[in-house]
Design an enzyme around this catalytic site. Structure first.
Site, PDB file in Angstrom:
ATOM      1  N   GLU A   1       1.038  -1.265  -0.090  1.00  0.00           N
ATOM      2  CA  GLU A   1      -0.056   0.006   0.182  1.00  0.00           C
ATOM      3  C   GLU A   1       1.150   1.231  -0.036  1.00  0.00           C
ATOM      4  O   GLU A   1       2.147   1.160   0.282  1.00  0.00           O
ATOM      5  CB  GLU A   1      -1.121  -0.025   1.290  1.00  0.00           C
ATOM      6  CG  GLU A   1      -0.090   0.054   2.516  1.00  0.00           C
ATOM      7  CD  GLU A   1      -1.119   0.758   3.515  1.00  0.00           C
ATOM      8  OE1 GLU A   1      -1.487   1.569   3.617  1.00  0.00           O
ATOM      9  OE2 GLU A   1      -1.266  -0.213   4.884  1.00  0.00           O
TER      10      GLU A   1
ATOM     11  N   LYS B   1      -3.322  -2.013  15.770  1.00  0.00           N
ATOM     12  CA  LYS B   1      -2.952  -1.563  17.121  1.00  0.00           C
ATOM     13  C   LYS B   1      -3.860  -1.485  17.860  1.00  0.00           C
ATOM     14  O   LYS B   1      -5.163  -1.338  17.506  1.00  0.00           O
ATOM     15  CB  LYS B   1      -2.582   0.007  16.619  1.00  0.00           C
ATOM     16  CG  LYS B   1      -1.233  -0.074  15.919  1.00  0.00           C
ATOM     17  CD  LYS B   1      -0.752   1.328  15.469  1.00  0.00           C
ATOM     18  CE  LYS B   1       0.470   1.446  14.958  1.00  0.00           C
ATOM     19  NZ  LYS B   1       0.157   1.302  13.566  1.00  0.00           N
TER      20      LYS B   1
HETATM   21  N1  PSU Z   1      -2.774   1.079  10.644  1.00  0.00           N
HETATM   22  C1  PSU Z   1      -1.358   1.247  10.762  1.00  0.00           C
HETATM   23  N2  PSU Z   1      -0.509   1.922   9.864  1.00  0.00           N
HETATM   24  C2  PSU Z   1      -1.162   2.394   8.697  1.00  0.00           C
HETATM   25  C3  PSU Z   1      -2.568   2.332   8.672  1.00  0.00           C
HETATM   26  C4  PSU Z   1      -3.294   1.581   9.466  1.00  0.00           C
HETATM   27  O1  PSU Z   1      -0.834   0.683  11.754  1.00  0.00           O
HETATM   28  O2  PSU Z   1      -0.514   3.237   8.221  1.00  0.00           O
HETATM   29  C5  PSU Z   1      -3.205   3.057   7.520  1.00  0.00           C
HETATM   30  C6  PSU Z   1      -3.574   1.880   6.538  1.00  0.00           C
HETATM   31  O3  PSU Z   1      -3.349   2.512   5.092  1.00  0.00           O
HETATM   32  C7  PSU Z   1      -5.250   1.730   6.695  1.00  0.00           C
HETATM   33  C8  PSU Z   1      -5.407   2.979   6.971  1.00  0.00           C
HETATM   34  O4  PSU Z   1      -5.804   1.223   5.623  1.00  0.00           O
HETATM   35  O5  PSU Z   1      -4.489   3.755   7.957  1.00  0.00           O
HETATM   36  C9  PSU Z   1      -6.832   2.947   7.974  1.00  0.00           C
HETATM   37  O6  PSU Z   1      -7.475   4.230   8.166  1.00  0.00           O
HETATM   38  P1  PSU Z   1      -8.535   4.473   8.648  1.00  0.00           P
HETATM   39  O7  PSU Z   1      -8.593   4.212  10.076  1.00  0.00           O
HETATM   40  O8  PSU Z   1      -9.027   6.057   8.478  1.00  0.00           O
HETATM   41  O9  PSU Z   1      -9.780   3.725   7.753  1.00  0.00           O
END
Ligand code: PSU
Ligand code: MN
Length: 315
Positions: free
Chosen positions: A31, A165
């Site tokens: 990603e 996390k």
């Molecule tokens: N969790 C992590 N590192 C990240 C992300 C999530 O530990 O960089 C990023 C990923 O791209 C994931 C996004 O798809 O954050 C999720 O964002 P949201 O919670 O806004 O959906």
């Protein structure tokens, strides 16, 4: 315009990736939100390059996915990767953002959800990342549930990650995955990993020791017409695991700071990540990098096992 022409126009697969896919060789998607919003420059580029190198070492082809100039790029060259890494203003693009970003011919960093969409369109079945998005703490009030979970419910890609996390509510995240029929497989672990730590306190549905067995489950799932992806939970290597109490405290503080400062929606995850990296004096960043590399390696082995099953089936 015919839809296949439209797709050709908007989905640009790098020659190396296209060739690997045509020959039934293993490919692993990566990603780009982790590059633009998950880490800062220059570590983000170093981490992206090292992840690609790990995948190559295992004999697979990496395909980092991003939107550049209104096209979904599957496989970035060195210049494109650097471009993503140096432009922190590039928008984080999840499923709901994709149509407008494409229509306006803008750039976008793909989250787990949008990377799965790109991988799915290109025919890539394995994707390595750090952690997936999930149900945020307090979601019963905020309704903040990452689109990653709904993507896992519908797009056929196996996502190798180090769990999630504890900025998230892990228990609720696992419940939503269950509701949507997403298998959560522990790779050589009974515990669902908690990103910086090997055990989040929750279990997995199945513990699998060999990637071949995961590949077999992927093949069966999709042959049976069961849509959606899979979560392959791969814990951070022991040598890099953080102290659960210390990191837990930093996470609680970061979540509280986000709340106190009124950080909302898609800004929450990047805000908390950046704050954690500062609060731990880079220790969480070092752990973050190592777990991503480990995921990249395991994903490459899984992609190889899956490719070999698929070629056998085609013979
Ligand atoms: N969790 C992590 N590192 C990240 C992300 C999530 O530990 O960089 C990023 C990923 O791209 C994931 C996004 O798809 O954050 C999720 O964002 P949201 O919670 O806004 O959906
Ligand atoms: Mn959200």
């Amino acid at each position: 315009m015919e839809s296949s022409q439209l797709l050709k126009d908007r989905l640009v697969i790098a020659p190396e990736v296209k060739e690997a896919l045509q020959q039934g060789k293993p490919v692993v998607a990566l990603e780009s939100t982790i590059i633009t919003h998950g880490m800062s420059y220059p570590e983000n580029i170093e981490s992206a390059q090292t992840s690609e190198a790990m995948i190559r070492q295992e004999g697979a082809t990496p395909a980092t996915i991003a939107v550049i100039g209104g096209k979904i790029r599957v496989g970035l060259d060195a210049d494109e990767l650097t471009y993503m890494g140096k432009n922190s203003s590039i928008r984080k693009v999840s499923r709901r953002d994709l149509p407008m970003i494409l229509a306006k011919e803008l750039d976008g960093a793909t989250t787990v959800a949008t990377t799965m969409i790109g991988a799915g369109l290109a025919g890539i079945r394995v994707f390595a990342t750090g952690g997936i998005g999930g149900v945020h703490r307090g979601a019963s009030e905020t309704f903040d549930v990452s689109a990653d979970l709904m993507e896992l419910a519908q797009t056929p890609v196996a996502v190798v990650c180090a769990g999630a996390k504890s900025i998230l509510d892990i228990g609720l995240t696992l419940e939503v995955l269950e509701t949507h029929g997403v298998p959560v497989v522990g790779y050589q672990t009974q515990a669902f990993p908690g990103f910086y730590v090997r055990d989040s306190g929750y279990g997995v549905d199945d513990c699998v020791d060999d990637v071949k067995e995961i590949a077999r489950a992927m093949q069966l799932k999709w042959r049976l017409g069961l849509k959606g992806g899979m979560v392959v939970a791969n814990p951070i290597p022991e040598a890099y695991e953080m102290d659960p109490v210390l990191i837990g405290k930093s996470i609680d503080e970061a979540v509280e700071a986000a709340e106190a400062q009124g950080v909302r929606g898609k800004e929450i995850t990047p805000f908390i990540l950046a704050r954690l990296h500062r609060a731990t004096a880079g220790k969480s960043l070092a752990a973050n990098k190592q777990l991503v590399y480990h995921n990249a390696r395991v994903a490459a082995r899984l992609a190889a096992a899956y490719a070999s099953l698929e070629t056998q089936a085609a013979d």
